[in-house]
Design an enzyme around this catalytic site. Structure first.
Site, short mmCIF file in Angstrom:
data_model
loop_
_atom_site.label_atom_id
_atom_site.label_comp_id
_atom_site.label_asym_id
_atom_site.label_seq_id
_atom_site.Cartn_x
_atom_site.Cartn_y
_atom_site.Cartn_z
N HIS A 45 -43.60 -5.54 14.42
CA HIS A 45 -44.37 -4.29 14.46
C HIS A 45 -44.10 -3.59 15.78
O HIS A 45 -44.04 -4.23 16.83
CB HIS A 45 -45.86 -4.61 14.35
N ALA A 58 -24.23 8.95 -6.63
CA ALA A 58 -24.29 8.88 -5.17
C ALA A 58 -23.36 9.90 -4.50
O ALA A 58 -23.75 10.59 -3.54
CB ALA A 58 -23.94 7.47 -4.70
N GLY A 69 -17.74 10.62 -11.62
CA GLY A 69 -17.31 9.24 -11.79
C GLY A 69 -15.87 9.00 -11.39
O GLY A 69 -15.23 9.85 -10.76
N HIS A 101 -2.58 4.87 2.31
CA HIS A 101 -3.35 4.65 3.52
C HIS A 101 -3.94 3.24 3.54
O HIS A 101 -4.62 2.84 2.58
CB HIS A 101 -4.53 5.64 3.62
N GLU A 109 0.85 -1.20 0.00
CA GLU A 109 0.00 0.00 0.00
C GLU A 109 0.88 1.24 0.00
O GLU A 109 1.76 1.39 0.85
CB GLU A 109 -0.91 0.02 1.21
N GLU A 143 -26.64 17.72 -13.92
CA GLU A 143 -26.51 16.35 -14.41
C GLU A 143 -26.67 16.32 -15.92
O GLU A 143 -27.63 16.87 -16.46
CB GLU A 143 -27.57 15.45 -13.76
N ILE A 177 -9.20 4.46 -0.35
CA ILE A 177 -10.04 5.66 -0.49
C ILE A 177 -11.32 5.51 0.33
O ILE A 177 -11.76 6.45 1.00
CB ILE A 177 -10.39 5.90 -1.97
#
Length: 465
Positions: free
Chosen positions: A444, A183, A270, A38, A35, A203, A42
């Protein structure tokens, strides 16, 4: 040059890489992970986890602002941005330390540095000006991805932010443009709007959250606009003019161009896979549309080399990477009963307010496949628990094959749906039909009762609506 030998070497220690390393060690394989930055990747350090910490702070603020609705008196509600960011970073640090502990506990050797293929069965690790060669019969590429950069919209860390700068703001912007409504973009839009910023989302496609069911997407847009978020779809940010204190965006929509000046811009359009500097040149590893091509067992065309997570095909989700890691390693180890990943069984979640979650096919895609469907819906406003929580906005939607009763897809918007979706994920894994779901007893009062009612509605048996 030092050389060390292992059974498996993993390049990258994100949610795919470190899970692969731990599972390999559990199966008795001598394992190393490389690595460069980190542990946790991500997702843990700059993605999944810290953003959820930020969104939790926003949720607490929102609840405090509406405390009077619950009979609670709270005076002078405000927030401390520095403390919000500090809490988020502390959580990431805590979990990064947890990953380090897990790797040590499982006797996985960690090499800090940049790793790349260096010939058959070899990985060269560059660290502190030195090179260490690791040899292994099996090499797993888990290098992840980075934010996609669009020409003219390059982040500068000051006025134009990537997700990294957006998570550690030094000051609260009064106005914000979010480019992209997946997202990541929607979560940042929700966070900053709750903290008081004037937010505009642009968008390029016809609707926001384009991977979601169209009905859910429309409900999400209505909710966000009700909160004051301005949404522009079928629109393109053509250019950014960066000033000393603000940014002016040229936005094209319906053939017309307009100008929007904001304090900050977040670019969330993206990802790009980290396929560079992995030593793929001269190997048989294939790349298509920027991502590594693998088979159902995550094998590349290069013998002994595998790829998982964001390096490979979508969906690009942490839990997909972790699951691929286990499949890959267990197949290498010769475990029995290993199953390929079915992407139709992978839940997707957006942690905005309201939350959005889904699994399987949307209604549009299911109908495009020529199937006869039964579709059920149940609104939050008819659920006692949702009303008691003060969260009566939302919908549960289920889609079944009319002939077989197979659960084809499930789509949700509303409070805690990112937790509820797992119920349908289990149902799909067990190949559950409408019959089993109808005969399941749901407790419930819970939000989960809406899942039951949505199934009943698909078959004309809904009780409470």
């Amino acid at each position: 040059m030092t050389e060390k030998s292992f059974d498996i070497v993993v390049i990258g220690a994100g949610p795919g890489g470190y899970v692969a390393a731990i599972r390999a060690a559990q199966l008795g394989l001598k394992t190393a992970v490389v690595e460069r930055e980190h542990l946790g990747g991500i997702c843990l350090n700059w993605g999944c986890i810290p953003t959820k910490a930020l969104l939790k702070s926003a949720e607490v603020l929102r609840q405090a602002q509406h405390a009077a609705d619950y009979g609670i008196e709270v005076a002078q509600v405000s927030f401390n941005l520095a403390q919000v960011v500090k809490r988020s970073r502390a959580i990431s640090a805590q979990l990064q330390a947890g990953v380090k502990h897990l790797l040590k506990k499982n006797k996985v050797e960690v090499f800090t540095g940049s790793g790349k293929l260096a010939g058959a069965g070899k990985v060269a690790v560059s660290q502190d000006g030195k090179t260490i060669t690791l040899t292994a019969r099996h090499i797993i590429l888990a290098a992840g991805a980075r934010a996609r950069i669009m020409p003219g919209l390059e982040p500068d860390g000051q006025r134009v932010w990537s997700y990294k700068e957006a998570m550690v703001p030094e000051a609260m912007p009064k106005s914000l443009l979010v480019v992209g409504s997946g997202a990541i973009g929607i979560e940042f839009a929700s966070f900053y709007r709750t903290l008081g910023a004037e937010v505009t989302v642009v968008e390029v496609l016809e609707r926001i959250l384009p991977v979601e069911d169209a009905e859910i997407s429309a409900l999400a847009r209505k909710s966000f606009e009700k909160q004051g978020i301005k949404v522009l779809t079928a629109a393109t940010v053509k250019s950014l003019k960066r000033g000393t204190e603000n940014v002016t965006a040229a936005i094209e929509s319906a053939g017309k161009e307009s100008q929007l000046t904001v304090d900050r811009v977040i670019v969330a359009v993206g990802i790009s896979a980290n396929t560079e500097k992995l030593g793929l040149e001269g190997t048989k590893v294939r790349i298509e549309r920027g991502h590594v091509v693998v088979n159902q067992w995550l094998e590349t065309d290069e013998p002994g080399v595998y790829a998982i997570g964001d390096l490979t095909a979508p969906p690009w989700l942490a839990h997909k990477a972790s699951h691929e890691a286990v499949i890959c390693v267990e197949k290498i180890a010769g475990q029995a009963d290993v199953h390929p990943l079915d992407i139709m069984k992978i839940p997707g979640c957006t942690y905005s307010h309201p939350q959005i979650a889904s699994i399987g096919l949307s209604e549009e895609k299911a109908r495009a496949g020529g199937r006869e469907l039964k579709v059920g819906r149940f609104p939050f406003q008819a659920n006692g628990k949702a009303i008691a929580l003060g969260e009566a906005e939302g919908l549960i939607k289920t889609i079944f094959d009319a002939k077989t009763g197979e659960l084809i897809g499930a789509h949700m918007i509303g409070a805690e749906v990112t937790e509820l979706i797992q119920g349908y994920a289990i149902a799909k894994t067990l190949e559950t039909t409408e019959a089993e779901l109808m005969n399941t007893v749901f407790p419930h009062p819970t939000l989960s009762e809406m899942m039951h009612e949505s199934v009943l509605d698909a078959y004309g048996r809904v009780i409470h609506f």
